[in-house]
Design an enzyme around this catalytic site. Sequence first.
Site, mmCIF file in Angstrom:
data_model
loop_
_atom_site.group_PDB
_atom_site.id
_atom_site.type_symbol
_atom_site.label_atom_id
_atom_site.label_comp_id
_atom_site.label_asym_id
_atom_site.label_seq_id
_atom_site.Cartn_x
_atom_site.Cartn_y
_atom_site.Cartn_z
ATOM 1 N N LYS A 69 -7.486 1.777 36.392
ATOM 2 C CA LYS A 69 -8.915 1.545 36.192
ATOM 3 C C LYS A 69 -9.468 0.779 37.378
ATOM 4 C CE LYS A 69 -12.590 1.391 33.463
ATOM 5 N NZ LYS A 69 -13.336 1.981 34.607
ATOM 6 N N LYS A 105 -8.555 1.965 42.432
ATOM 7 C CA LYS A 105 -9.797 1.761 43.183
ATOM 8 C C LYS A 105 -10.055 2.977 44.053
ATOM 9 C CE LYS A 105 -12.734 -1.696 43.540
ATOM 10 N NZ LYS A 105 -12.898 -2.764 42.541
HETATM 11 N N1 GLU Z 1 -15.699 -2.514 40.277
HETATM 12 C C1 GLU Z 1 -15.574 -3.489 39.226
HETATM 13 C C2 GLU Z 1 -14.446 -4.456 39.542
HETATM 14 O O1 GLU Z 1 -14.073 -4.646 40.666
HETATM 15 C C3 GLU Z 1 -15.467 -2.857 37.860
HETATM 16 C C4 GLU Z 1 -14.313 -1.962 37.632
HETATM 17 C C5 GLU Z 1 -14.375 -1.205 36.328
HETATM 18 O O2 GLU Z 1 -15.313 -1.416 35.576
HETATM 19 O O3 GLU Z 1 -13.475 -0.408 36.114
HETATM 20 O O4 GLU Z 1 -13.951 -5.123 38.678
#
Ligand code: GLU
Length: 421
Positions: A69, A105
Amino acid sequence: MSDDTLLDRALTRLDEAASHLKIDADVIEKLKYPRETTKMRLMIRMDDGSRKSFLAWRCRYDDTRGPTKGGIRFHPDSSIEEVETLAFWMTFKCAVMNLPYGGGKGAVRVDPRTLSKSELERLSRAYMQAFARVVGPDRDIPAPDVYTNAMIMGWMADEYSQIVGQLSPAVITGKPIALGGSLGRNDATARGGYYLVRHLATELGLGAGMRIAIQGFGNAGQYYAQLAGADGHKVVAVSDSAGAIHRADGLDVTRLIAGKAAGRQVSELAAELGAEVIGAEALIGVDCDLLVPAALEDMITVDNAPSIKAKVLLELANGPVTPDADKLLEARGVTVLPDILANAGGVTVSYFEWVQNRQGFYWDVEEIHARLLRIMEREGRAVWDIAKDRNTTMRTAAYVHALSRLATAIEAHGTQPFFTS
Ligand code: GLU
């Protein structure tokens, strides 16, 4: 700064945490390397009829605790190394919060501000076409990050659904509400940090009317200013990529946000807000109680950390403080509420969105806030207690907390002592 890469530096935090736990070497071996990184070149038709290509990546760092995620960022400086480091941080962030996810990511190397809206849509759809084989509701679930937003998530969800031939909203989070998004996702990153600070305020020595400086005035920075401002705290300085402004008596947050929404930079708003324009570096050293880095990584280094006057740092950005600067801040008695805890509200509400998509039943915003509050306070308190028990920084405590959960999951598959005894 040394020649170490961003990931090398991030991994020093893993070593540090491991030194506090009895962890099998197998665990560290598994967490030291990204599991899978896919690199693609996205080709899109530009409005002038030409074709242009953009480098893009998706990293699935570790999926021991669940599907990977993490967000997708659109940024001109994105690189494979940055994506892998951010995915490493997501692995630990999801474990700190006890979400059933690993870490991932993605990124596209692009300055989205140079694209028209239709080019941006084509690029977002091209990303999903390229990575449809990598992502999936039970494999890897993207979300927004720097310079990506709900509309982009909506395009990507739609593209994925077309590719797999059925509606599949749970493949991505941070979608518009009308397309299966969750209430409360927009301000979740800031709200999580806000709940954390409120919960630990006494322990942190923060009280009513505290003065706050915010570095970076995007999604997280703006919502944090709004939430803290509504509690009577004073936002005394903010910056964006073009400059910074300061007003010791506090800035008018509502007008600041309205100005940003109208496409203006914070420095262009200084005069009408009665503020002075200061240098971006000066913001870090502004006289305040709480400094909130809410921009990009490596913003606070050994060079500027000595100027910090705040007692507490709330890392709404990922990786804003370098490990060397961390040591300096520790020696000076500044408490850092680390990214993997402080900004985890975003991924937590992403998790709620994914759950709602899968169960087909949607919660009201009160339910979302109550659930976020409960998790933030529970894990924030746990990290605080570890820091006190082991006499470590909050960062090390957060890594210890996450690593013990990751280790339990990795060890459940058996480690060397099991196979050789
Ligand atoms: N981009 C956000 C983070 O760095 C959210 C990631 C997400 O919601 O999966 O935590």
